[in-house]
Design an enzyme around this catalytic site. Structure first.
Site, PDB file in Angstrom:
ATOM      1  N   LEU A 115       6.232  -5.718  -6.311  1.00 58.31           N
ATOM      2  CA  LEU A 115       7.350  -4.768  -6.272  1.00 58.31           C
ATOM      3  C   LEU A 115       7.470  -4.165  -4.876  1.00 58.31           C
ATOM      4  O   LEU A 115       6.565  -3.480  -4.409  1.00 58.31           O
ATOM      5  CB  LEU A 115       7.133  -3.643  -7.294  1.00 58.31           C
ATOM      6  CG  LEU A 115       6.808  -4.102  -8.722  1.00 58.31           C
ATOM      7  CD1 LEU A 115       6.754  -2.888  -9.650  1.00 58.31           C
ATOM      8  CD2 LEU A 115       7.849  -5.106  -9.220  1.00 58.31           C
ATOM      9  N   SER A 126      -7.323  -6.734  53.778  1.00 53.87           N
ATOM     10  CA  SER A 126      -6.862  -5.550  53.050  1.00 53.87           C
ATOM     11  C   SER A 126      -5.470  -5.108  53.483  1.00 53.87           C
ATOM     12  O   SER A 126      -5.066  -5.314  54.620  1.00 53.87           O
ATOM     13  CB  SER A 126      -7.842  -4.389  53.285  1.00 53.87           C
ATOM     14  OG  SER A 126      -9.063  -4.707  52.669  1.00 53.87           O
ATOM     15  N   ARG A 169       9.378   9.160   0.732  1.00 55.45           N
ATOM     16  CA  ARG A 169       8.322  10.107   1.114  1.00 55.45           C
ATOM     17  C   ARG A 169       7.658   9.764   2.456  1.00 55.45           C
ATOM     18  O   ARG A 169       6.952  10.570   3.026  1.00 55.45           O
ATOM     19  CB  ARG A 169       7.265  10.164  -0.008  1.00 55.45           C
ATOM     20  CG  ARG A 169       7.756  10.864  -1.269  1.00 55.45           C
ATOM     21  CD  ARG A 169       6.841  10.628  -2.463  1.00 55.45           C
ATOM     22  NE  ARG A 169       7.086   9.336  -3.108  1.00 55.45           N
ATOM     23  CZ  ARG A 169       6.437   8.893  -4.192  1.00 55.45           C
ATOM     24  NH1 ARG A 169       5.493   9.640  -4.742  1.00 55.45           N
ATOM     25  NH2 ARG A 169       6.726   7.714  -4.719  1.00 55.45           N
TER      26      ARG A 169
HETATM   27  C1  UD1 Z   1       3.810   4.019  -9.753  1.00 56.38           C
HETATM   28  C2  UD1 Z   1       3.550   4.084 -11.257  1.00 56.38           C
HETATM   29  C3  UD1 Z   1       2.394   5.050 -11.523  1.00 56.38           C
HETATM   30  C4  UD1 Z   1       1.160   4.592 -10.750  1.00 56.38           C
HETATM   31  C5  UD1 Z   1       1.486   4.408  -9.264  1.00 56.38           C
HETATM   32  C6  UD1 Z   1       0.310   3.757  -8.567  1.00 56.38           C
HETATM   33  C7  UD1 Z   1       5.708   3.794 -12.379  1.00 56.38           C
HETATM   34  C8  UD1 Z   1       6.833   4.439 -13.078  1.00 56.38           C
HETATM   35  N1  UD1 Z   1       4.737   4.572 -11.931  1.00 56.38           N
HETATM   36  O1  UD1 Z   1       4.225   5.303  -9.313  1.00 56.38           O
HETATM   37  O2  UD1 Z   1       2.099   5.088 -12.899  1.00 56.38           O
HETATM   38  O3  UD1 Z   1       0.126   5.527 -10.899  1.00 56.38           O
HETATM   39  O4  UD1 Z   1       2.631   3.574  -9.067  1.00 56.38           O
HETATM   40  O5  UD1 Z   1       0.495   3.676  -7.172  1.00 56.38           O
HETATM   41  O6  UD1 Z   1       5.679   2.572 -12.250  1.00 56.38           O
HETATM   42  N2  UD1 Z   1       9.826  -0.277  -6.760  1.00 56.38           N
HETATM   43  C9  UD1 Z   1      10.785  -1.269  -6.822  1.00 56.38           C
HETATM   44  N3  UD1 Z   1      11.947  -1.025  -7.481  1.00 56.38           N
HETATM   45  C10 UD1 Z   1      12.193   0.156  -8.111  1.00 56.38           C
HETATM   46  C11 UD1 Z   1      11.196   1.155  -8.046  1.00 56.38           C
HETATM   47  C12 UD1 Z   1      10.034   0.912  -7.361  1.00 56.38           C
HETATM   48  O7  UD1 Z   1      10.605  -2.361  -6.289  1.00 56.38           O
HETATM   49  O8  UD1 Z   1      13.264   0.278  -8.698  1.00 56.38           O
HETATM   50  C13 UD1 Z   1       8.579  -0.558  -6.021  1.00 56.38           C
HETATM   51  C14 UD1 Z   1       8.347   0.376  -4.853  1.00 56.38           C
HETATM   52  O9  UD1 Z   1       8.898  -0.178  -3.671  1.00 56.38           O
HETATM   53  C15 UD1 Z   1       6.826   0.439  -4.788  1.00 56.38           C
HETATM   54  C16 UD1 Z   1       6.395   0.206  -6.215  1.00 56.38           C
HETATM   55  O10 UD1 Z   1       7.492  -0.358  -6.902  1.00 56.38           O
HETATM   56  O11 UD1 Z   1       6.294  -0.579  -3.961  1.00 56.38           O
HETATM   57  C17 UD1 Z   1       5.956   1.481  -6.923  1.00 56.38           C
HETATM   58  O12 UD1 Z   1       7.011   2.421  -6.871  1.00 56.38           O
HETATM   59  P1  UD1 Z   1       6.764   3.935  -6.468  1.00 56.38           P
HETATM   60  O13 UD1 Z   1       8.067   4.631  -6.472  1.00 56.38           O
HETATM   61  O14 UD1 Z   1       5.930   4.023  -5.273  1.00 56.38           O
HETATM   62  O15 UD1 Z   1       5.937   4.394  -7.777  1.00 56.38           O
HETATM   63  P2  UD1 Z   1       4.922   5.603  -7.882  1.00 56.38           P
HETATM   64  O16 UD1 Z   1       5.655   6.867  -7.988  1.00 56.38           O
HETATM   65  O17 UD1 Z   1       3.906   5.502  -6.812  1.00 56.38           O
HETATM   66 CA    CA Z   2       3.673   4.269  -5.027  1.00 54.30          CA
END
Ligand code: UD1
Ligand code: CA
Length: 459
Positions: free
Chosen positions: A9, A405, A16
């Site tokens: 993902l 030099s 942030r």
């Molecule tokens: C997520 C998990 C959380 C876990 C944490 C661990 C969910 C809802 N929560 O939270 O339980 O403890 O990771 O690090 O999954 N992304 C996409 N498409 C989207 C949303 C996100 O590709 O629509 C990708 C982001 O780019 C990222 C990853 O998924 O690489 C995780 O998303 P992020 O928003 O960082 O989730 P967290 O709030 O960290």
């Molecule tokens: Ca994350």
């Protein structure tokens, strides 16, 4: 063996991080986070890697290239929605699917392989990789059922006060039975604090169907670090640095102060090489055996052969041959090559030039666009004037020559073998083999100048 798939993902913007750069492209020791994740997946010997992109899709695609297949997630509606995007590629296929987050760069190939093995042994429909966090803030909490199995995962923003006290967190890494995953994925809704489709909700759905949901707890919490902020980025860098440095030490490299030595992922270093503090080794640098890298040195994309020495210097895209020494305080700019046993002393800048075997360039000298032969001595303060304001020209200096030099060699100009340049000369024309070039005004002494000059005062 079952087919094994990985979905990474990587579509989020990473708000942030407060950055122009897409989150998963932020580098850790020279490799973007998503690179660390995909490399770990490939290291676990899986059949397919599919990366979900959105923000920065082109940049990520360009970077990963052949290593992954790509699916575009137009709107970032949550992690379940992201996995949903790969439906066309994976639906109905027998096998195990691992989901990884592009922002979890410390996870190792070994952990991913172990997770898949465990999941397949348990014959679970889903296995969550969990960890015990000292500070679980921001992570999804793993809520265990009475029998100890995983009941559900609640996000920080949806958790009750009691749930927030739970220290066991979801690392964002999961294994699924691929067919089961795509059968129930579209049952996930977005009735939660963030209005997103949460992948962890799959756990509760599977439980309601009395399917086996399992959990595998990481021994080493470090691996699960999710990088959402620059603070976490620095923590991840520290852990990765420690890992890399430890491996070099195990391989026979001495690091005087590993806390203050930065070695990027792809750097190679031979045995008995000694590296002093505040050194940064970057890119595709290859360092031989018995090399000494003195303090405050930066080396990028360069080759340093056996027994060479570099101290307090900056080396970019250059080669230092065996037994040569550079520094302190010198700068090799791109495409420089320092021959075997040559000596480059202090405050020397070299650009796109080859310096022959055993040649000495001791002090305060600029050598640009040049080919300098073997066993040449270049005096203090010599300038290779390679630029006329419009174009760059080259200078050649033959073997065994001596450049006095404070001379200027105005390019284009050729000096033959065994040639001499008198100190303070500005050389604009060829010097043939064995000849001395002098190009400066003759000295004139005016006798009794002082007494004449101060005649009035001395009366
Ligand atoms: C997520 C998990 C959380 C876990 C944490 C661990 C969910 C809802 N929560 O939270 O339980 O403890 O990771 O690090 O999954 N992304 C996409 N498409 C989207 C949303 C996100 O590709 O629509 C990708 C982001 O780019 C990222 C990853 O998924 O690489 C995780 O998303 P992020 O928003 O960082 O989730 P967290 O709030 O960290
Ligand atoms: Ca994350």
């Amino acid at each position: 063996m079952k087919k094994r798939y990985v979905v990474v993902l990587a579509a989020g913007q990473g708000t942030r991080m407060k950055s122009k750069l897409y989150k998963v492209m932020h580098p850790i020791l020279g490799r973007p986070m998503v690179g660390h994740v995909v490399d770990a997946a490939l290291g676990a010997k899986v059949d397919r890697v599919i990366t979900i992109t959105g923000f920065g899709a082109d940049v990520i695609k360009d970077y990963l290239g052949e290593k992954s297949e790509f699916v575009y997630q137009e709107e970032q509606l949550g992690t379940a929605h992201a996995v949903e995007q790969a439906r066309d590629l994976l639906e109905g296929q027998e096998g195990t699917t691992v989901v990884l987050s592009g922002d979890t760069p410390l996870l190792t190939a070994e952990t991913i392989a172990n997770l898949m093995d465990f999941h397949e042994r348990e014959e679970a429909k889903a296995t969550v990789l969990t960890a015990m966090a000292d500070d679980p803030f921001g992570y999804g909490r793993v809520i265990r059922a009475e029998d100890g199995s995983v009941g559900k995962i609640v996000e920080e923003k949806d958790a009750s006060e009691e749930e927030r006290l739970v220290r066991e967190i979801n690392t964002g890494t999961y294994c699924f039975d691929n067919e089961a995953l795509y059968e129930i994925l579209n049952q996930v809704d977005n009735n939660n604090a963030q209005g997103e489709y949460y992948l962890p909700d799959v756990v509760e759905i599977l439980n309601e169907k009395n399917e086996i949901v399992s959990a595998h707890t990481l021994e080493n919490m470090d691996e699960s670090l999710g990088v959402n902020t620059r603070v976490a980025l620095s923590q991840a860098t520290k852990i990765m640095r420690e890992r890399i440095n430890k491996q070099h030490m195990i391989n026979g490299v001495t690091l005087i102060d590993p806390e203050n030595t930065y070695i990027e992922m792809d750097v190679e270093i031979g045995r008995d090489t000694v590296i002093e503090p505040n050194t940064y080794l970057k890119g595709k640098t290859v360092i031989g055996e018995d090399v000494f890298v003195g303090m405050n040195t930066m080396i990028e994309d360069s080759i340093i052969e056996d027994h060479a020495e570099v101290t307090q210097s900056v080396i970019e895209n250059s080669i230092i041959r065996s037994g040569a020494d550079v520094g302190p305080h010198s700068h090799l700019r791109p495409k420089s090559e320092i021959g075997e046993g040559a000596h480059i002393g202090n405050y020397v800048e070299i650009k796109k030039a080859t310096i022959g075997k055993k040649t000495k360039v001791g002090h305060h000298t600029y050598v640009g666009d040049a080919k300098v032969g073997e066993d040449v001595n270049i005096g203090c303060g010599v300038v290779f004037a390679n630029y006329d304001g419009k174009s760059k020209s080259t200078t050649t200096v033959g073997d065994h020559s001596f450049i006095g030099s404070n001379s200027n060699l105005v390019a284009p100009v050729n000096l033959g073998d065994n040639s001499f340049v008198a100190a303070g000369s500005t050389i604009t024309e060829e010097i043939p083999e064995n000849a001395l070039g002098i190009a400066r005004a003759r000295q004139v002494n005016k006798e009794d100048f002082y007494t004449e000059y101060f005649k009035e005062e001395n009366k």
